[in-house]
Design a protein around this motif. Structure first.
Motif, PDB file in Angstrom:
ATOM      1  N   LEU A  85       0.805  -1.525   0.156  1.00  0.00           N
ATOM      2  CA  LEU A  85       0.026  -0.038   0.126  1.00  0.00           C
ATOM      3  C   LEU A  85       1.076   1.174   0.145  1.00  0.00           C
ATOM      4  CD1 LEU A  85      -2.948  -0.960   2.415  1.00  0.00           C
ATOM      5  CD2 LEU A  85      -2.997  -0.745   0.039  1.00  0.00           C
ATOM      6  N   SER A  86       1.828   1.361   0.716  1.00  0.00           N
ATOM      7  CA  SER A  86       2.998   2.286   0.698  1.00  0.00           C
ATOM      8  C   SER A  86       3.519   2.403  -0.654  1.00  0.00           C
ATOM      9  CB  SER A  86       4.029   1.967   1.758  1.00  0.00           C
ATOM     10  OG  SER A  86       3.313   2.400   3.041  1.00  0.00           O
ATOM     11  N   THR A  87       3.817   1.458  -1.287  1.00  0.00           N
ATOM     12  CA  THR A  87       4.050   1.550  -2.779  1.00  0.00           C
ATOM     13  C   THR A  87       3.014   2.137  -3.440  1.00  0.00           C
ATOM     14  OG1 THR A  87       5.946  -0.398  -2.194  1.00  0.00           O
ATOM     15  CG2 THR A  87       5.478   0.263  -4.676  1.00  0.00           C
ATOM     16  N   LEU A  88       2.047   1.718  -3.391  1.00  0.00           N
ATOM     17  CA  LEU A  88       0.655   2.452  -4.131  1.00  0.00           C
ATOM     18  C   LEU A  88       0.612   3.893  -3.900  1.00  0.00           C
ATOM     19  CD1 LEU A  88      -1.669   1.907  -5.974  1.00  0.00           C
ATOM     20  CD2 LEU A  88      -2.893   1.471  -3.989  1.00  0.00           C
ATOM     21  N   VAL A  89       0.906   4.255  -2.819  1.00  0.00           N
ATOM     22  CA  VAL A  89       0.843   5.807  -2.434  1.00  0.00           C
ATOM     23  C   VAL A  89       2.045   6.350  -3.191  1.00  0.00           C
ATOM     24  CG1 VAL A  89       1.066   7.381  -0.499  1.00  0.00           C
ATOM     25  CG2 VAL A  89      -0.531   5.277  -0.170  1.00  0.00           C
ATOM     26  N   LEU A  90       3.154   5.788  -3.160  1.00  0.00           N
ATOM     27  CA  LEU A  90       4.379   6.347  -3.773  1.00  0.00           C
ATOM     28  C   LEU A  90       4.029   6.477  -5.350  1.00  0.00           C
ATOM     29  CD1 LEU A  90       7.196   7.559  -4.020  1.00  0.00           C
ATOM     30  CD2 LEU A  90       7.941   5.055  -4.100  1.00  0.00           C
ATOM     31  N   ILE A  91       3.547   5.662  -5.986  1.00  0.00           N
ATOM     32  CA  ILE A  91       3.015   5.617  -7.286  1.00  0.00           C
ATOM     33  C   ILE A  91       1.886   6.689  -7.696  1.00  0.00           C
ATOM     34  CG2 ILE A  91       1.806   4.185  -9.050  1.00  0.00           C
ATOM     35  CD1 ILE A  91       3.268   1.872  -8.037  1.00  0.00           C
ATOM     36  N   LEU A  92       0.926   6.797  -6.541  1.00  0.00           N
ATOM     37  CA  LEU A  92      -0.014   7.879  -6.736  1.00  0.00           C
ATOM     38  C   LEU A  92       0.675   9.477  -6.590  1.00  0.00           C
ATOM     39  CD1 LEU A  92      -2.976   6.669  -4.679  1.00  0.00           C
ATOM     40  CD2 LEU A  92      -2.729   6.765  -7.105  1.00  0.00           C
ATOM     41  N   PHE A  93       1.575   9.313  -5.806  1.00  0.00           N
ATOM     42  CA  PHE A  93       2.301  10.630  -5.627  1.00  0.00           C
ATOM     43  C   PHE A  93       3.320  11.217  -6.941  1.00  0.00           C
ATOM     44  CE2 PHE A  93       2.435  10.961  -0.839  1.00  0.00           C
ATOM     45  CZ  PHE A  93       2.409  12.314  -0.771  1.00  0.00           C
ATOM     46  N   LEU A  94       3.689  10.127  -7.297  1.00  0.00           N
ATOM     47  CA  LEU A  94       4.624  10.261  -8.523  1.00  0.00           C
ATOM     48  C   LEU A  94       3.678  10.731  -9.898  1.00  0.00           C
ATOM     49  CD1 LEU A  94       7.286  10.311  -9.984  1.00  0.00           C
ATOM     50  CD2 LEU A  94       6.918   7.751 -10.564  1.00  0.00           C
ATOM     51  N   ILE A  95       2.677  10.119 -10.139  1.00  0.00           N
ATOM     52  CA  ILE A  95       1.749  10.289 -11.221  1.00  0.00           C
ATOM     53  C   ILE A  95       1.318  11.832 -10.903  1.00  0.00           C
ATOM     54  CG2 ILE A  95      -0.573   9.728 -12.184  1.00  0.00           C
ATOM     55  CD1 ILE A  95       0.387   6.891 -11.610  1.00  0.00           C
ATOM     56  N   GLU A  96       0.877  12.190  -9.831  1.00  0.00           N
ATOM     57  CA  GLU A  96       0.257  13.443  -9.435  1.00  0.00           C
ATOM     58  C   GLU A  96       1.172  14.357  -9.855  1.00  0.00           C
ATOM     59  OE1 GLU A  96      -2.371  15.899  -6.185  1.00  0.00           O
ATOM     60  OE2 GLU A  96      -2.135  13.756  -5.828  1.00  0.00           O
ATOM     61  N   PHE A  97       2.529  14.137  -9.301  1.00  0.00           N
ATOM     62  CA  PHE A  97       3.655  15.167  -9.299  1.00  0.00           C
ATOM     63  C   PHE A  97       3.790  15.434 -11.029  1.00  0.00           C
ATOM     64  CE2 PHE A  97       7.950  15.964  -9.704  1.00  0.00           C
ATOM     65  CZ  PHE A  97       8.050  17.411  -9.315  1.00  0.00           C
ATOM     66  N   LEU A  98       3.787  14.487 -11.666  1.00  0.00           N
ATOM     67  CA  LEU A  98       3.991  14.580 -12.913  1.00  0.00           C
ATOM     68  C   LEU A  98       3.033  15.098 -14.013  1.00  0.00           C
ATOM     69  CD1 LEU A  98       5.942  11.347 -13.825  1.00  0.00           C
ATOM     70  CD2 LEU A  98       6.975  13.613 -13.419  1.00  0.00           C
ATOM     71  N   ALA A  99       1.579  14.838 -13.399  1.00  0.00           N
ATOM     72  CA  ALA A  99       0.673  15.131 -14.645  1.00  0.00           C
ATOM     73  C   ALA A  99      -0.339  16.229 -13.956  1.00  0.00           C
ATOM     74  CB  ALA A  99      -0.394  13.928 -14.464  1.00  0.00           C
ATOM     75  N   VAL A 100      -0.394  16.791 -12.552  1.00  0.00           N
ATOM     76  CA  VAL A 100      -1.268  17.493 -11.969  1.00  0.00           C
ATOM     77  C   VAL A 100      -0.349  18.990 -11.912  1.00  0.00           C
ATOM     78  CG1 VAL A 100      -2.888  18.203 -10.082  1.00  0.00           C
ATOM     79  CG2 VAL A 100      -2.874  15.825 -11.032  1.00  0.00           C
ATOM     80  N   PRO A 101      -0.795  20.087 -12.401  1.00  0.00           N
ATOM     81  CA  PRO A 101      -0.261  21.427 -12.240  1.00  0.00           C
ATOM     82  C   PRO A 101       0.068  21.730 -10.679  1.00  0.00           C
ATOM     83  CG  PRO A 101      -1.578  21.608 -14.047  1.00  0.00           C
ATOM     84  CD  PRO A 101      -1.880  20.176 -13.412  1.00  0.00           C
ATOM     85  N   ALA A 102      -0.940  21.680  -9.882  1.00  0.00           N
ATOM     86  CA  ALA A 102      -1.045  21.913  -8.726  1.00  0.00           C
ATOM     87  C   ALA A 102      -0.043  21.240  -7.694  1.00  0.00           C
ATOM     88  CB  ALA A 102      -2.596  21.798  -7.908  1.00  0.00           C
ATOM     89  N   ALA A 103       0.371  19.931  -8.174  1.00  0.00           N
ATOM     90  CA  ALA A 103       1.312  19.310  -7.453  1.00  0.00           C
ATOM     91  C   ALA A 103       2.433  19.345  -7.821  1.00  0.00           C
ATOM     92  CB  ALA A 103       0.820  17.662  -7.615  1.00  0.00           C
ATOM     93  N   GLY A 104       2.811  20.332  -8.851  1.00  0.00           N
ATOM     94  CA  GLY A 104       4.245  20.580  -9.160  1.00  0.00           C
ATOM     95  C   GLY A 104       4.856  21.568  -8.592  1.00  0.00           C
ATOM     96  N   THR A 105       4.894  21.484  -7.053  1.00  0.00           N
ATOM     97  CA  THR A 105       5.730  22.374  -6.096  1.00  0.00           C
ATOM     98  C   THR A 105       6.780  21.506  -5.447  1.00  0.00           C
ATOM     99  OG1 THR A 105       4.026  21.829  -4.176  1.00  0.00           O
ATOM    100  CG2 THR A 105       3.645  23.552  -5.739  1.00  0.00           C
ATOM    101  N   SER A 106       7.762  22.151  -4.662  1.00  0.00           N
ATOM    102  CA  SER A 106       8.630  21.597  -4.092  1.00  0.00           C
ATOM    103  C   SER A 106       8.314  20.958  -2.588  1.00  0.00           C
ATOM    104  CB  SER A 106       9.692  22.589  -3.482  1.00  0.00           C
ATOM    105  OG  SER A 106      10.596  22.996  -4.751  1.00  0.00           O
ATOM    106  N   ILE A 107       7.244  21.520  -2.144  1.00  0.00           N
ATOM    107  CA  ILE A 107       6.366  20.914  -0.998  1.00  0.00           C
ATOM    108  C   ILE A 107       6.053  19.464  -1.587  1.00  0.00           C
ATOM    109  CG2 ILE A 107       4.597  21.173   0.536  1.00  0.00           C
ATOM    110  CD1 ILE A 107       5.101  24.196   0.065  1.00  0.00           C
ATOM    111  N   PHE A 108       5.306  19.446  -2.550  1.00  0.00           N
ATOM    112  CA  PHE A 108       4.655  17.987  -3.052  1.00  0.00           C
ATOM    113  C   PHE A 108       5.808  17.048  -3.427  1.00  0.00           C
ATOM    114  CE2 PHE A 108       2.892  14.942  -5.657  1.00  0.00           C
ATOM    115  CZ  PHE A 108       1.680  14.690  -5.115  1.00  0.00           C
ATOM    116  N   PHE A 109       6.940  17.391  -3.836  1.00  0.00           N
ATOM    117  CA  PHE A 109       7.997  16.907  -4.182  1.00  0.00           C
ATOM    118  C   PHE A 109       8.713  16.131  -3.006  1.00  0.00           C
ATOM    119  CE2 PHE A 109      12.689  16.403  -5.017  1.00  0.00           C
ATOM    120  CZ  PHE A 109      12.691  15.329  -5.917  1.00  0.00           C
ATOM    121  N   LEU A 110       8.903  17.035  -1.865  1.00  0.00           N
ATOM    122  CA  LEU A 110       9.578  16.534  -0.665  1.00  0.00           C
ATOM    123  C   LEU A 110       8.539  15.684  -0.139  1.00  0.00           C
ATOM    124  CD1 LEU A 110      10.907  19.915   0.576  1.00  0.00           C
ATOM    125  CD2 LEU A 110      12.079  18.022  -0.297  1.00  0.00           C
TER     126      LEU A 110
END
Length: 141
Positions: A85-110
């Motif tokens: 489940l933690s791996t799935l959350v990491l995948i969700l983070f990565l997809i959102e970081f790459l695809a969603v403009p609101a997630a393109g911040t240093s805060i989200f990346f950290l």
């Protein structure tokens, strides 16, 4: 079963709730930003210390990461589910970081890096524990 819930998903939900619910922007514009101060303190030195919304979300992520690493030390079948489940959350983070403009911040990346540390720690601790449980070779049996 509640102990297998990946806590870093809470950080993802909180970030998305703030970014999309309150319309927080990454740069100054028509609304609040991640850098807007939530509160400030004057330290004994006289220096003012401001805590921004982004700082608070990162602090929450670090706090959750601490408990995730504690959870990684458990041994059993549910720990495997927790790691997956933690791996799935990491995948969700990565997809959102790459695809969603609101997630393109240093805060989200950290926050995403904290989730990566959670996944790596979980698997590392599990592998290390498994190697201690099994002894092969001379003197091991």
């Amino acid at each position: 079963m509640l102990t297998t819930f990946p806590l870093m998903a809470v950080a993802l939900i909180v970030y998305n709730g703030i970014a999309f619910g309150m319309g927080v922007q990454s740069v100054a514009g028509a609304g609040p930003t991640w850098a807007d101060p939530l509160f400030s303190f004057t330290l004994i030195s006289g220096q003012p210390w401001q805590v921004s919304l982004g700082d608070a979300v990162l602090a929450l992520g670090l706090f959750l990461l601490f408990f995730e690493i504690l959870k990684a030390t458990r041994v059993g079948r549910l720990s495997i589910v927790d790691h997956l489940l933690s791996t799935l959350v990491l995948i969700l983070f990565l997809i959102e970081f790459l695809a969603v403009p609101a997630a393109g911040t240093s805060i989200f990346f950290l926050l995403m890096l904290m989730t990566l540390v959670d996944v790596m720690a979980g698997f590392s601790v599990s592998i290390r524990t498994a190697t201690r449980d099994v002894s092969l070779g001379e003197g091991g049996l």
